[in-house]
Write a protein that holds these residues in place. Structure first.
Motif, PDB file in Angstrom:
ATOM      1  N   UNK A 138       2.011   1.020  -2.908  1.00  0.00           N
ATOM      2  CA  UNK A 138       1.451   2.554  -3.405  1.00  0.00           C
ATOM      3  C   UNK A 138      -0.648   1.793  -3.285  1.00  0.00           C
ATOM      4  N   UNK A 139      -0.446   0.472  -3.907  1.00  0.00           N
ATOM      5  CA  UNK A 139      -2.300   0.406  -3.933  1.00  0.00           C
ATOM      6  C   UNK A 139      -2.005  -0.962  -3.680  1.00  0.00           C
ATOM      7  N   UNK A 140      -3.022  -1.977  -2.329  1.00  0.00           N
ATOM      8  CA  UNK A 140      -3.247  -2.625  -1.853  1.00  0.00           C
ATOM      9  C   UNK A 140      -3.033  -3.645  -2.483  1.00  0.00           C
ATOM     10  N   UNK A 141      -2.010  -5.173  -2.341  1.00  0.00           N
ATOM     11  CA  UNK A 141      -1.947  -6.116  -3.627  1.00  0.00           C
ATOM     12  C   UNK A 141      -1.765  -7.253  -2.945  1.00  0.00           C
ATOM     13  N   UNK A 142      -1.871  -7.673  -1.546  1.00  0.00           N
ATOM     14  CA  UNK A 142      -2.029  -8.371  -0.669  1.00  0.00           C
ATOM     15  C   UNK A 142      -0.538  -8.604  -0.428  1.00  0.00           C
ATOM     16  N   UNK A 143      -0.741  -9.828   0.525  1.00  0.00           N
ATOM     17  CA  UNK A 143       0.883 -10.232   1.157  1.00  0.00           C
ATOM     18  C   UNK A 143       1.286 -10.891   0.461  1.00  0.00           C
ATOM     19  N   UNK A 144       0.718 -11.988  -0.426  1.00  0.00           N
ATOM     20  CA  UNK A 144       1.317 -12.696  -1.265  1.00  0.00           C
ATOM     21  C   UNK A 144       1.997 -12.011  -2.517  1.00  0.00           C
ATOM     22  N   UNK A 145       2.025 -11.630  -3.190  1.00  0.00           N
ATOM     23  CA  UNK A 145       2.602 -10.175  -3.856  1.00  0.00           C
ATOM     24  C   UNK A 145       3.480 -10.185  -3.049  1.00  0.00           C
ATOM     25  N   UNK A 146       3.126  -8.615  -2.459  1.00  0.00           N
ATOM     26  CA  UNK A 146       4.464  -8.475  -1.395  1.00  0.00           C
ATOM     27  C   UNK A 146       5.353  -8.996  -1.243  1.00  0.00           C
ATOM     28  N   UNK A 147       4.814 -10.167  -1.598  1.00  0.00           N
ATOM     29  CA  UNK A 147       6.830 -11.278  -0.679  1.00  0.00           C
ATOM     30  C   UNK A 147       7.293 -11.469  -2.093  1.00  0.00           C
ATOM     31  N   UNK A 169       1.010  -1.382   0.004  1.00  0.00           N
ATOM     32  CA  UNK A 169       0.025   0.320  -0.276  1.00  0.00           C
ATOM     33  C   UNK A 169       0.719   1.496   0.413  1.00  0.00           C
ATOM     34  N   UNK A 170       0.299   2.226   0.560  1.00  0.00           N
ATOM     35  CA  UNK A 170       0.906   3.671   0.294  1.00  0.00           C
ATOM     36  C   UNK A 170       2.394   3.849   1.139  1.00  0.00           C
ATOM     37  N   UNK A 171       3.041   4.460   0.800  1.00  0.00           N
ATOM     38  CA  UNK A 171       4.365   4.221   2.323  1.00  0.00           C
ATOM     39  C   UNK A 171       4.018   4.936   3.187  1.00  0.00           C
ATOM     40  N   UNK A 172       3.412   4.292   4.271  1.00  0.00           N
ATOM     41  CA  UNK A 172       3.320   4.688   5.329  1.00  0.00           C
ATOM     42  C   UNK A 172       4.689   4.409   6.507  1.00  0.00           C
ATOM     43  N   UNK A 173       5.099   3.522   5.867  1.00  0.00           N
ATOM     44  CA  UNK A 173       6.631   2.978   6.860  1.00  0.00           C
ATOM     45  C   UNK A 173       8.318   3.826   6.378  1.00  0.00           C
ATOM     46  N   UNK A 174       8.085   3.853   5.566  1.00  0.00           N
ATOM     47  CA  UNK A 174       9.391   4.803   4.507  1.00  0.00           C
ATOM     48  C   UNK A 174      10.519   5.815   5.834  1.00  0.00           C
ATOM     49  N   UNK A 175       9.120   6.159   5.960  1.00  0.00           N
ATOM     50  CA  UNK A 175      10.381   7.913   6.502  1.00  0.00           C
ATOM     51  C   UNK A 175      10.840   6.871   7.607  1.00  0.00           C
ATOM     52  N   UNK A 176      10.167   5.936   8.716  1.00  0.00           N
ATOM     53  CA  UNK A 176      10.488   5.885   9.651  1.00  0.00           C
ATOM     54  C   UNK A 176      11.956   4.817   9.613  1.00  0.00           C
ATOM     55  N   UNK A 177      11.598   4.566   8.567  1.00  0.00           N
ATOM     56  CA  UNK A 177      12.609   2.987   7.905  1.00  0.00           C
ATOM     57  C   UNK A 177      14.287   4.171   7.756  1.00  0.00           C
ATOM     58  N   UNK A 178      14.142   4.448   6.524  1.00  0.00           N
ATOM     59  CA  UNK A 178      15.262   5.675   6.564  1.00  0.00           C
ATOM     60  C   UNK A 178      15.509   6.763   7.379  1.00  0.00           C
ATOM     61  N   UNK A 179      15.019   7.066   9.080  1.00  0.00           N
ATOM     62  CA  UNK A 179      15.483   7.915  10.029  1.00  0.00           C
ATOM     63  C   UNK A 179      16.307   6.833  10.625  1.00  0.00           C
ATOM     64  N   UNK A 180      15.095   6.025  11.112  1.00  0.00           N
ATOM     65  CA  UNK A 180      15.791   5.290  12.517  1.00  0.00           C
ATOM     66  C   UNK A 180      16.711   4.255  12.389  1.00  0.00           C
ATOM     67  N   UNK A 181      16.208   3.442  10.869  1.00  0.00           N
ATOM     68  CA  UNK A 181      17.756   2.532  10.595  1.00  0.00           C
ATOM     69  C   UNK A 181      18.838   2.627   9.320  1.00  0.00           C
ATOM     70  N   UNK A 182      19.456   4.076   9.544  1.00  0.00           N
ATOM     71  CA  UNK A 182      20.342   4.185   8.618  1.00  0.00           C
ATOM     72  C   UNK A 182      21.270   3.050   8.665  1.00  0.00           C
ATOM     73  N   UNK A 183      21.750   2.885   9.017  1.00  0.00           N
ATOM     74  CA  UNK A 183      22.925   1.601   9.283  1.00  0.00           C
ATOM     75  C   UNK A 183      22.601   0.314   8.438  1.00  0.00           C
TER      76      UNK A 183
END
Length: 132
Positions: free
Chosen positions: A84-93, A61-75
């Motif tokens: 961007x749109x919900x595709x289901x966890x199988x397709x996401x995997x 789906x939308x990039x909800x976690x991108x900012x958290x990932x980039x800021x908190x885990x740079x190492x």
């Protein structure tokens, strides 16, 4: 962290092998609008003694976690993808596997706690993907 690992290696608590001798593991993490839950899993990955891995985060789906990932885990070696749109966890995997480097894959959910023992079966001589 490196000082602590060095002391423990001297005491024989850990055996660290050169990175070239270790297989690269792609940790594929599927998530959907839960940045705080994802942060817990990434925190677990941050403290692993096995270091030859990349993290492929796929946001279903939308990039909800991108900012958290980039800021908190740079190492961490993180590759972030949003569908961007919900595709289901199988397709996401599948998107995560398609975008990994493919020596070994470990596919997990965003609420998974990773303990150091998990690397043994993933890094054992074999091929394929391990789903957790």
């Amino acid at each position: 962290l490196e000082d602590i690992l060095a002391v423990r290696c001297v005491r024989g608590q850990y055996v660290l092998h050169p990175l070239a001798a270790q297989p690269l593991v792609s940790v594929v993490v599927r998530t959907h609008a839960r940045p705080q839950v994802l942060a817990h899993t990434l925190q677990c990955l941050r403290w692993q003694t096995y270091r030859h891995f990349e993290v492929v985060v796929v946001e279903d789906g939308p990039a909800w976690a991108e900012q958290t990932v980039r800021q908190r885990f740079p190492e961490l070696n993180i590759h972030y993808f949003s569908t961007e749109m919900h595709v289901g966890r199988g397709r996401a995997g599948n998107i995560g596997i398609e975008n990994s480097r493919r020596q070994r894959q470990m596919c997990i959910r965003d609420r998974t706690t990773i303990i150091p023992i998990i690397w043994r079966p993933v890094c054992a001589p074999c091929s394929g993907t391990m789903w957790i």
